[in-house]
Design an enzyme around this catalytic site. Structure first.
Site, mmCIF file in Angstrom:
data_model
loop_
_atom_site.group_PDB
_atom_site.id
_atom_site.type_symbol
_atom_site.label_atom_id
_atom_site.label_comp_id
_atom_site.label_asym_id
_atom_site.label_seq_id
_atom_site.Cartn_x
_atom_site.Cartn_y
_atom_site.Cartn_z
ATOM 1 N N CYS A 1 0.866 -1.175 0.000
ATOM 2 C CA CYS A 1 0.000 0.000 0.000
ATOM 3 C C CYS A 1 0.909 1.234 0.000
ATOM 4 C CB CYS A 1 -0.852 -0.084 1.268
ATOM 5 S SG CYS A 1 -2.182 1.088 1.351
ATOM 6 N N CYS B 1 -7.034 5.121 -7.328
ATOM 7 C CA CYS B 1 -6.586 5.669 -6.041
ATOM 8 C C CYS B 1 -6.497 7.187 -6.117
ATOM 9 C CB CYS B 1 -5.220 5.082 -5.677
ATOM 10 S SG CYS B 1 -4.751 5.451 -3.983
HETATM 11 C C1 LIG Z 1 -3.875 4.694 5.290
HETATM 12 C C2 LIG Z 1 -4.552 4.020 4.131
HETATM 13 C C3 LIG Z 1 -5.056 4.796 3.106
HETATM 14 C C4 LIG Z 1 -5.680 4.195 2.027
HETATM 15 N N1 LIG Z 1 -6.159 5.001 1.041
HETATM 16 C C5 LIG Z 1 -6.812 4.439 0.007
HETATM 17 C C6 LIG Z 1 -7.378 5.278 -1.004
HETATM 18 O O1 LIG Z 1 -7.268 6.504 -0.990
HETATM 19 N N2 LIG Z 1 -8.039 4.682 -2.020
HETATM 20 C C7 LIG Z 1 -8.173 3.331 -2.072
HETATM 21 O O2 LIG Z 1 -8.800 2.845 -3.011
HETATM 22 N N3 LIG Z 1 -7.630 2.521 -1.153
HETATM 23 C C8 LIG Z 1 -6.967 3.041 -0.112
HETATM 24 N N4 LIG Z 1 -6.417 2.224 0.845
HETATM 25 C C9 LIG Z 1 -6.408 0.755 0.619
HETATM 26 C C10 LIG Z 1 -7.704 0.013 0.945
HETATM 27 O O3 LIG Z 1 -8.781 0.573 0.213
HETATM 28 C C11 LIG Z 1 -8.049 0.034 2.414
HETATM 29 O O4 LIG Z 1 -7.000 -0.511 3.155
HETATM 30 C C12 LIG Z 1 -9.337 -0.745 2.712
HETATM 31 O O5 LIG Z 1 -9.819 -0.315 3.975
HETATM 32 C C13 LIG Z 1 -9.161 -2.260 2.764
HETATM 33 O O6 LIG Z 1 -10.426 -2.852 2.970
HETATM 34 P P1 LIG Z 1 -10.622 -4.278 3.663
HETATM 35 O O7 LIG Z 1 -12.072 -4.470 3.855
HETATM 36 O O8 LIG Z 1 -9.850 -5.298 2.936
HETATM 37 O O9 LIG Z 1 -9.893 -4.152 5.076
HETATM 38 P P2 LIG Z 1 -10.232 -3.129 6.262
HETATM 39 O O10 LIG Z 1 -10.969 -1.941 5.760
HETATM 40 O O11 LIG Z 1 -8.943 -2.936 6.981
HETATM 41 O O12 LIG Z 1 -11.230 -3.961 7.170
HETATM 42 C C14 LIG Z 1 -10.837 -5.068 7.911
HETATM 43 C C15 LIG Z 1 -11.770 -5.168 9.091
HETATM 44 O O13 LIG Z 1 -11.601 -6.425 9.736
HETATM 45 C C16 LIG Z 1 -11.656 -6.216 11.123
HETATM 46 N N5 LIG Z 1 -11.021 -7.354 11.794
HETATM 47 C C17 LIG Z 1 -9.708 -7.606 11.965
HETATM 48 N N6 LIG Z 1 -9.543 -8.738 12.694
HETATM 49 C C18 LIG Z 1 -10.778 -9.206 12.958
HETATM 50 C C19 LIG Z 1 -11.267 -10.331 13.680
HETATM 51 N N7 LIG Z 1 -10.458 -11.207 14.293
HETATM 52 N N8 LIG Z 1 -12.611 -10.504 13.778
HETATM 53 C C20 LIG Z 1 -13.468 -9.626 13.186
HETATM 54 N N9 LIG Z 1 -13.049 -8.552 12.495
HETATM 55 C C21 LIG Z 1 -11.718 -8.343 12.391
HETATM 56 C C22 LIG Z 1 -10.937 -4.879 11.307
HETATM 57 O O14 LIG Z 1 -11.229 -4.260 12.539
HETATM 58 C C23 LIG Z 1 -11.516 -4.095 10.142
HETATM 59 O O15 LIG Z 1 -12.740 -3.503 10.498
HETATM 60 C C24 LIG Z 1 -5.790 2.783 1.949
HETATM 61 C C25 LIG Z 1 -5.262 2.009 2.975
HETATM 62 C C26 LIG Z 1 -4.656 2.616 4.067
HETATM 63 C C27 LIG Z 1 -4.094 1.745 5.168
#
Ligand SMILES: Cc1cc2nc3c(=O)[nH]c(=O)nc-3n(C[C@H](O)[C@H](O)[C@H](O)COP(=O)(O)OP(=O)(O)OC[C@H]3O[C@@H](n4cnc5c(N)ncnc54)[C@H](O)[C@@H]3O)c2cc1C
Length: 432
Positions: free
Chosen positions: A160, A355
């Site tokens: 990322c 992005c």
């Molecule tokens: C700082 C940052 C900025 C970003 N900016 C962008 C952007 O501008 N544009 C873009 O397209 N993408 C962006 N991204 C990348 C991506 O879109 C995000 O990381 C996105 O939130 C990933 O989605 P996800 O659902 O895979 O994971 P997450 O959104 O991280 O969700 C995972 C969830 O699982 C939960 N979880 C963890 N362990 C457990 C467990 N044991 N039991 C139950 N729940 C649990 C967590 O609490 C969380 O709520 C960014 C990422 C980061 C870190």
């Protein structure tokens, strides 16, 4: 009623819970399980770290919003999966049976790979979660009282990279706003990427030229092909590699403040399920986001195993951005709905990357369709309008996550606003 459980209340999980409820509520009970009771808008975390946003601006409690839609919510977190018996166990000991399980558990941040790194017990900061961004902000306040060298970047294996560039450029801007830029003797961008703007994608459009100039304009020294080996208080140890991965230089870089993005792994609670994950704990899926081992387990987002686009001297991985995640959700929901109606038609996610990164009063945006080269759309640009688009995007995304409004947001942004063609004719035929 059949049971669908979504695990993870982040970007993928919230969208999935709403979309599943919208599509299947007549026949399925949708349950959302998270390990925290709030949603956070991750893209705004870099702003929290410089104090341009506060926690309450980018988070909200999940329960009232999803319950209003008829979605059950548990915040005690997943402890384990008994895939043979189609049951999950929560950290409070309760057991929930499922017919379909959707994993959107994001990533475990792998600070363990780099001794001395990370905000808990290490010397570098992170913007990967709102908790980390708040810690980074507190550390930044101390730094402003006693400025010194700054290092921003990404460790080996990171995927990322957007937030590293975004944070580097907004921090430089913030220092200027505070009239403190001249008190900071050096800004260094240290990255595992083979060149600036690679972003784990082999570059997008003019990303190399635009990001190189943007960092140069703010006075950053840049170190690419950088393998940080360990961090001590105030010193980062970096091996610079050549194109064959041979170490050509070993550097000890002093710093007073550092924010470095880590590599991602899957969360430990899913790693132990036989045949579910690769050796980094990422879920192995087919083209339809279905587990290779368990057809009723699906995965979206950071937790999905996607191989790097190419071999690089220092390992880098593919980013999984919001648009790609949204398209993964759409394909799973469409396929489950089709199946419930007796239709054999299945759709694949488009796996494109979009992005937006803010730079204070301007911003950068890229669109890569598809994510891997050769691409139909390979576009990277910079402008003041991007800053305004990111602010609007933040507001709209938070609204969508509170209301369950079902317009696919990234589709809307990239295809309706930018006028980009969604798919090839073959993909349209397959999707229809
Ligand atoms: C700082 C940052 C900025 C970003 N900016 C962008 C952007 O501008 N544009 C873009 O397209 N993408 C962006 N991204 C990348 C991506 O879109 C995000 O990381 C996105 O939130 C990933 O989605 P996800 O659902 O895979 O994971 P997450 O959104 O991280 O969700 C995972 C969830 O699982 C939960 N979880 C963890 N362990 C457990 C467990 N044991 N039991 C139950 N729940 C649990 C967590 O609490 C969380 O709520 C960014 C990422 C980061 C870190």
């Amino acid at each position: 009623m059949k049971q669908i459980i979504v695990v993870g209340g982040g970007t993928g999980g919230m969208v999935a819970a709403y979309e599943l409820q919208h599509a299947l509520r007549a026949t399925h009970q949708v349950t959302l399980v998270s390990d925290v009771d709030y949603f956070q808008f991750y893209p705004s975390n870099p702003w929290v770290a410089v104090g341009w946003r506060a926690r309450q601006d980018i988070t909200f409690p999940i329960r009232p919003h999803v319950q209003k839609k008829g979605i059950r919510f548990f915040d005690s977190g997943l402890a384990s999966i008994d895939a043979e018996n189609n049951t999950i166990v929560l950290k409070d000991g309760s057991k929930l049976p499922y017919d379909e399980l959707l994993l959107s558990t994001g990533a475990k941040l792998d600070f363990d790979a780099i001794p001395g790194s990370g905000p808990h017990g290490g010397w570098t900061q992170s913007v990967c979660t709102v908790d980390h961004a708040e810690l980074a902000h507190a550390r930044y306040q101390e730094f402003l009282q006693n400025p010194g060298p700054v290092i921003i970047g990404a460790f080996p294996g990171a995927s990322c990279f957007g937030p590293a560039y975004e944070y580097a450029l907004i921090l430089a801007r913030d220092l200027k706003k505070r009239k403190l830029r001249d008190k900071v003797p050096s800004l260094t961008f240290v990255t595992s990427e083979p060149y600036i703007g690679h972003m784990g994608l082999g570059g997008v459009g003019e990303s190399r030229a635009i990001l190189t100039k943007a960092l140069q304009d703010e006075g950053f020294e840049v170190i690419t092909n950088a393998a940080v080996t360990h961090v001590e208080q105030g010193v980062m140890h970096v091996e610079e590699k050549d194109s064959l991965g041979v170490t050509t230089n070993v550097r000890r870089l002093p710093f007073q403040f550092s924010m470095m993005l880590p590599a991602f792994r899957g969360i430990p609670e899913i790693m132990t399920v036989p045949g579910l994950c690769n050796d980094r704990g990422m879920v192995l899926v087919d083209d339809y986001m279905q587990s290779l081992q368990y057809p009723n387990i699906h995965a979206v987002g950071l937790t999905v195993a996607i191989p790097p686009v190419e071999t690089t001297p220092v390992p880098v991985n593919v980013p999984k951005t919001g648009y790609m995640i949204e398209s993964m959700v759409t394909s799973i929901v469409t396929n489950l709905k089709n199946r419930s109606m007796g239709s054999p038609v299945r759709v694949k996610p488009t796996l494109n990357a979009v992005c937006i990164a803010d730079l204070g009063d301007s911003g950068l945006v890229f669109v890569a369709l598809p994510q891997n080269k050769p691409r139909r759309v390979d576009w990277f640009t910079q402008g003041r309008w991007v800053h305004l688009a990111k602010v609007a995007f933040e507001k709209y995304f938070m609204h969508k996550m509170k209301t369950g409004h079902s317009e696919p947001l990234y589709e809307y942004f990239s295809f309706k606003l930018l006028g980009i063609t969604r798919t090839t004719p073959e993909e349209e035929r397959e999707a229809s």
